[in-house]
Write an enzyme that holds these catalytic residues in place. Structure first.
Site, PDB file in Angstrom:
ATOM      1  N   LYS A 114       0.824  -1.204   0.000  1.00  0.00           N
ATOM      2  CA  LYS A 114       0.000   0.000   0.000  1.00  0.00           C
ATOM      3  C   LYS A 114       0.864   1.261   0.000  1.00  0.00           C
ATOM      4  O   LYS A 114       0.635   2.185  -0.782  1.00  0.00           O
ATOM      5  CB  LYS A 114      -0.932   0.020   1.209  1.00  0.00           C
ATOM      6  CG  LYS A 114      -1.972   1.150   1.159  1.00  0.00           C
ATOM      7  CD  LYS A 114      -2.353   1.663   2.521  1.00  0.00           C
ATOM      8  CE  LYS A 114      -1.302   2.594   3.082  1.00  0.00           C
ATOM      9  NZ  LYS A 114      -1.731   3.259   4.341  1.00  0.00           N
ATOM     10  N   ASP A 132      -6.349   1.025   1.290  1.00  0.00           N
ATOM     11  CA  ASP A 132      -6.274   1.125   2.756  1.00  0.00           C
ATOM     12  C   ASP A 132      -7.576   0.604   3.355  1.00  0.00           C
ATOM     13  O   ASP A 132      -8.398  -0.001   2.655  1.00  0.00           O
ATOM     14  CB  ASP A 132      -5.993   2.561   3.178  1.00  0.00           C
ATOM     15  CG  ASP A 132      -7.162   3.500   2.889  1.00  0.00           C
ATOM     16  OD1 ASP A 132      -8.123   3.090   2.198  1.00  0.00           O
ATOM     17  OD2 ASP A 132      -7.131   4.646   3.367  1.00  0.00           O
TER      18      ASP A 132
END
Length: 205
Positions: A114, A132
């Site tokens: 991420k 997320d």
């Protein structure tokens, strides 16, 4: 896709809410933001970045002093270790430059998929999709993606989102999850895509 046309009309140029003066500081902020709000990270890093805004300066500051700046953030001890470690690695292996590819980014302490995707998108303007907790929660709910893991949702979004929206898509979705499609008491009446949302009872195909 109508969803992103509406997001684009409301906010043509969305940006990260993390405040960072350069690519290195943004990398640090994203690492610090794990399980912590951007607001809390910004509050902690404002004084930190006044004294340590390059890998060399952060390395010179040292792990213990880094802890002092970020102790208000959750998991601060482990995060200070990551920040000191990635700073050292950037200096020794990458000529103090933030890498522009996933493999090198993910080799840095505290940097996962991420975080790498955020840097590739925001700093290097690559069409990546950082997933997320907000995106993982809202994208299947809205009907934009399938999957129950960050990687599954990422791949689903990459397959479905038209290329012209990819540069800003994750920012639109994060902001939507943060301020409209909240986990508790989502603001469906204010939602600009409530008629398109799979979860909404007014959803029509």
């Amino acid at each position: 896709m109508q969803v992103f046309l509406r997001f684009q009309k409301l906010n043509p140029s969305p940006e990260t809410e993390l405040v960072a003066p350069n690519a290195f500081c943004l990398l640090v902020s994203v690492v610090l933001s794990a399980q912590t709000t951007d607001k809390a990270v910004n509050k902690a890093t404002e004084p930190l970045y006044k004294v340590a805004y390059t890998p060399e300066l952060m390395l010179a500051l040292g792990e213990e002093k880094i802890k002092g700046f970020i102790k208000s953030i959750g998991l601060y001890k482990n995060k200070a270790k990551h920040v000191a470690g990635l700073s050292k690695m950037l200096v020794e292996k990458f000529n103090s430059q933030v890498p522009d590819n996933r493999k090198d980014l993910e080799s840095l302490p505290g940097v996962g998929r991420k975080t790498a995707n955020v840097i590739l998108n925001v700093v290097y303007h690559k069409p990546t999709m950082p997933v997320d907790t907000h995106l993982l929660r809202i994208c299947p709910k809205i009907g934009l993606a399938q999957g129950s893991t960050p990687l599954e949702v990422e791949r689903s979004l990459l397959e479905r989102i038209p290329s012209e929206f990819m540069m800003h898509a994750h920012h639109w979705l994060i902001l939507h999850g943060r301020y409209i499609c909240t986990a508790r008491n989502p603001k469906c009446a204010e939602c600009p895509i409530n008629d398109l949302c799979l979860h909404n009872e007014n959803f029509t195909k």
